[in-house]
Design a protein around this motif. Structure first.
Motif, PDB file in Angstrom:
ATOM      1  N   ASP A  56       0.872  -1.172   0.000  1.00  0.00           N
ATOM      2  CA  ASP A  56       0.000   0.000   0.000  1.00  0.00           C
ATOM      3  C   ASP A  56       0.913   1.226   0.000  1.00  0.00           C
ATOM      4  N   LEU A  57       1.112   1.802  -1.171  1.00  0.00           N
ATOM      5  CA  LEU A  57       2.106   2.866  -1.311  1.00  0.00           C
ATOM      6  C   LEU A  57       1.776   4.084  -0.453  1.00  0.00           C
ATOM      7  N   ALA A  58       0.507   4.424  -0.371  1.00  0.00           N
ATOM      8  CA  ALA A  58       0.120   5.591   0.419  1.00  0.00           C
ATOM      9  C   ALA A  58       0.431   5.387   1.896  1.00  0.00           C
ATOM     10  N   ALA A  59       0.198   4.156   2.385  1.00  0.00           N
ATOM     11  CA  ALA A  59       0.459   3.869   3.798  1.00  0.00           C
ATOM     12  C   ALA A  59       1.938   3.649   4.053  1.00  0.00           C
ATOM     13  N   GLY A  60       2.624   3.025   3.101  1.00  0.00           N
ATOM     14  CA  GLY A  60       4.022   2.663   3.312  1.00  0.00           C
ATOM     15  C   GLY A  60       4.969   3.838   3.276  1.00  0.00           C
ATOM     16  N   ALA A 102      28.487   2.559  10.545  1.00  0.00           N
ATOM     17  CA  ALA A 102      27.585   2.885  11.652  1.00  0.00           C
ATOM     18  C   ALA A 102      26.169   3.154  11.165  1.00  0.00           C
ATOM     19  N   MET A 103      26.031   3.633   9.934  1.00  0.00           N
ATOM     20  CA  MET A 103      24.719   4.008   9.404  1.00  0.00           C
ATOM     21  C   MET A 103      24.024   2.874   8.664  1.00  0.00           C
ATOM     22  N   PHE A 104      24.787   1.926   8.077  1.00  0.00           N
ATOM     23  CA  PHE A 104      24.189   0.916   7.185  1.00  0.00           C
ATOM     24  C   PHE A 104      23.702  -0.285   7.998  1.00  0.00           C
ATOM     25  N   ALA A 105      22.450  -0.241   8.419  1.00  0.00           N
ATOM     26  CA  ALA A 105      21.866  -1.327   9.217  1.00  0.00           C
ATOM     27  C   ALA A 105      21.502  -2.510   8.329  1.00  0.00           C
ATOM     28  N   ASN A 106      21.477  -3.697   8.934  1.00  0.00           N
ATOM     29  CA  ASN A 106      21.111  -4.914   8.217  1.00  0.00           C
ATOM     30  C   ASN A 106      19.583  -4.998   8.175  1.00  0.00           C
ATOM     31  N   THR A 107      18.991  -4.237   7.263  1.00  0.00           N
ATOM     32  CA  THR A 107      17.537  -4.082   7.225  1.00  0.00           C
ATOM     33  C   THR A 107      16.811  -5.310   6.696  1.00  0.00           C
ATOM     34  N   VAL A 108      17.483  -6.102   5.850  1.00  0.00           N
ATOM     35  CA  VAL A 108      16.815  -7.237   5.200  1.00  0.00           C
ATOM     36  C   VAL A 108      17.043  -8.534   5.967  1.00  0.00           C
ATOM     37  N   LEU A 109      18.305  -8.949   6.106  1.00  0.00           N
ATOM     38  CA  LEU A 109      18.589 -10.268   6.667  1.00  0.00           C
ATOM     39  C   LEU A 109      18.262 -10.360   8.147  1.00  0.00           C
ATOM     40  N   LEU A 110      18.396  -9.261   8.892  1.00  0.00           N
ATOM     41  CA  LEU A 110      18.017  -9.252  10.308  1.00  0.00           C
ATOM     42  C   LEU A 110      16.681  -8.536  10.535  1.00  0.00           C
ATOM     43  N   GLY A 111      16.525  -7.370   9.931  1.00  0.00           N
ATOM     44  CA  GLY A 111      15.349  -6.556  10.204  1.00  0.00           C
ATOM     45  C   GLY A 111      14.039  -7.233   9.853  1.00  0.00           C
ATOM     46  N   LEU A 112      13.969  -7.844   8.666  1.00  0.00           N
ATOM     47  CA  LEU A 112      12.713  -8.461   8.238  1.00  0.00           C
ATOM     48  C   LEU A 112      12.315  -9.665   9.097  1.00  0.00           C
ATOM     49  N   PRO A 113      13.200 -10.657   9.292  1.00  0.00           N
ATOM     50  CA  PRO A 113      12.744 -11.819  10.073  1.00  0.00           C
ATOM     51  C   PRO A 113      12.399 -11.496  11.518  1.00  0.00           C
ATOM     52  N   ILE A 114      13.126 -10.574  12.135  1.00  0.00           N
ATOM     53  CA  ILE A 114      12.820 -10.228  13.524  1.00  0.00           C
ATOM     54  C   ILE A 114      11.484  -9.474  13.604  1.00  0.00           C
ATOM     55  N   ALA A 115      11.263  -8.523  12.699  1.00  0.00           N
ATOM     56  CA  ALA A 115       9.991  -7.792  12.698  1.00  0.00           C
ATOM     57  C   ALA A 115       8.825  -8.724  12.397  1.00  0.00           C
ATOM     58  N   GLU A 116       9.032  -9.657  11.479  1.00  0.00           N
ATOM     59  CA  GLU A 116       7.961 -10.596  11.140  1.00  0.00           C
ATOM     60  C   GLU A 116       7.604 -11.480  12.326  1.00  0.00           C
ATOM     61  N   ARG A 117       8.619 -11.973  13.038  1.00  0.00           N
ATOM     62  CA  ARG A 117       8.376 -12.827  14.183  1.00  0.00           C
ATOM     63  C   ARG A 117       7.748 -12.033  15.336  1.00  0.00           C
ATOM     64  N   ALA A 118       8.130 -10.771  15.456  1.00  0.00           N
ATOM     65  CA  ALA A 118       7.627  -9.969  16.570  1.00  0.00           C
ATOM     66  C   ALA A 118       6.200  -9.483  16.348  1.00  0.00           C
ATOM     67  N   TYR A 119       5.906  -9.007  15.127  1.00  0.00           N
ATOM     68  CA  TYR A 119       4.638  -8.312  14.911  1.00  0.00           C
ATOM     69  C   TYR A 119       3.779  -8.900  13.790  1.00  0.00           C
ATOM     70  N   GLY A 120       4.279  -9.929  13.099  1.00  0.00           N
ATOM     71  CA  GLY A 120       3.488 -10.573  12.057  1.00  0.00           C
ATOM     72  C   GLY A 120       3.790 -10.040  10.664  1.00  0.00           C
ATOM     73  N   THR A 121       3.482 -10.867   9.675  1.00  0.00           N
ATOM     74  CA  THR A 121       3.753 -10.514   8.278  1.00  0.00           C
ATOM     75  C   THR A 121       3.012  -9.251   7.856  1.00  0.00           C
ATOM     76  N   GLU A 122       1.797  -9.086   8.369  1.00  0.00           N
ATOM     77  CA  GLU A 122       0.978  -7.944   7.968  1.00  0.00           C
ATOM     78  C   GLU A 122       1.540  -6.611   8.458  1.00  0.00           C
ATOM     79  N   SER A 123       2.535  -6.655   9.356  1.00  0.00           N
ATOM     80  CA  SER A 123       3.100  -5.420   9.916  1.00  0.00           C
ATOM     81  C   SER A 123       4.271  -4.880   9.101  1.00  0.00           C
ATOM     82  N   LEU A 124       4.676  -5.578   8.039  1.00  0.00           N
ATOM     83  CA  LEU A 124       5.949  -5.291   7.382  1.00  0.00           C
ATOM     84  C   LEU A 124       5.900  -4.170   6.344  1.00  0.00           C
ATOM     85  N   THR A 125       4.733  -3.578   6.101  1.00  0.00           N
ATOM     86  CA  THR A 125       4.651  -2.513   5.094  1.00  0.00           C
ATOM     87  C   THR A 125       5.665  -1.393   5.340  1.00  0.00           C
ATOM     88  N   PRO A 126       5.798  -0.848   6.560  1.00  0.00           N
ATOM     89  CA  PRO A 126       6.811   0.202   6.775  1.00  0.00           C
ATOM     90  C   PRO A 126       8.240  -0.299   6.582  1.00  0.00           C
TER      91      PRO A 126
END
Length: 309
Positions: A56-60, A102-126
């Protein structure tokens, strides 16, 4: 706390399994290289393609979300540069490399699986909105700064051109852009294509986490320990704190706020080392920050999950 550890520990156990498998010779380095080629060039691009096509581009793409996250990134970049110049007493080129790590966070390999496990697949739009801009933003900032300090600004246009060409050939960015184009077109993705793409995408994160563990074997914890501590401290503490403060000031909605802060709390990504190696500056600091930062983030990410709820 136990519920938080059930979110974070499985992710890091999978990374640790890959590390031990390669360290003990159960999985060879060429095998890891092949696995990472599969995940980086095929599986993760398929995952990002589907995510962007369904986004959802408007929300994301909320300006408050992007401002909160990327202002934190710029603060970390500046802090890395200043800390390297005035505390480590190293030159400006090393300072840019440390700032980039210091600025380049591991947004994909760490960020996605942890966010998915914590808040669910439907939370990943942001999360996907942040990822869509992440590599381009960080490389543009890092290369611009490096070209300025190396060539007094004369290499700026060449550096930006090289970044553009590199991103245009990057499989992850190709997946993002194709997904966004499909989204904007309004056309449906035929089931005959969607289902096989989904099958490949489903293997992306577990395979990539195992492969990340194998890749980390190559990085030895060596070099300037003050520099490593500086880099990790900025990445794991300052980045999420800065993002938290900006997100609160902008009254960011809860879902987007959690996504921005949690993504900012991730350890430096492998691209931190690649950037340093490409310029031959602060290579050992960047490599060690990726390895030690990933291990340390088991604790720090768990703390941020407790804070965020």
């Amino acid at each position: 706390m136990l519920s938080v550890l059930t979110v974070t520990v499985p992710v890091f156990v999978l990374i640790g399994a890959g590390y031990v498998a390669v360290w003990k010779g159960l999985f060879s380095q060429p095998n890891v290289d092949g696995l990472m080629v599969f995940t980086q060039r095929f599986a993760i691009p398929c995952l990002l393609f589907l995510a962007m096509a369904r986004l959802d581009l408007a929300a994301g793409f909320d300006w408050r979300l992007l401002t909160a996250y990327y202002s934190g990134s710029l603060i970390c970049f500046a802090a890395g540069i200043l800390g390297t110049l005035f505390w480590l007493k190293r030159g400006p080129e090393d300072a840019v490399a440390v700032g980039f790590a210091a600025m380049f966070a591991n947004t994909v390999l760490l960020g996605l699986p942890i966010a998915e496990r914590a808040y669910g697949t439907e939370s990943l739009t942001p999360n996907y909105a942040i990822i869509a801009m992440h590599a381009a933003f960080c490389y543009l900032v890092g290369v611009t700064a490096m070209e300025i300090v190396q060539a007094g600004g004369s290499g700026f246009r060449r550096g930006v051109r090289n970044v553009g060409l590199s991103l245009a050939r990057n499989s992850l960015m190709i997946g993002v852009m194709l997904g966004l184009l499909l989204n904007l077109s309004g056309l449906p993705l035929p089931a005959l294509l969607e289902e096989p793409i989904q099958l490949v995408a489903s293997a992306a994160l577990p395979a990539a986490l195992f492969g990340l563990g194998g890749v980390l074997v190559q990085y030895k914890p060596e070099g300037d320990w003050r520099g490593i501590s500086l880099c990790i401290g900025i990445a794991l503490v300052l980045h999420p704190v800065a993002t938290y403060a900006v997100g609160k000031s902008l009254d960011l909605p809860e879902g987007a706020f959690r996504a921005a802060v949690l993504t900012a709390a991730m350890a430096p990504g492998v691209n931190s080392y690649l950037f340093a190696a490409m310029h031959g500056r602060a290579v050992r600091i960047s490599a060690s920050a990726v390895l030690i930062g990933t291990a340390a983030s088991v604790l720090t990410v768990s703390i941020w999950l407790l804070i965020l709820g």
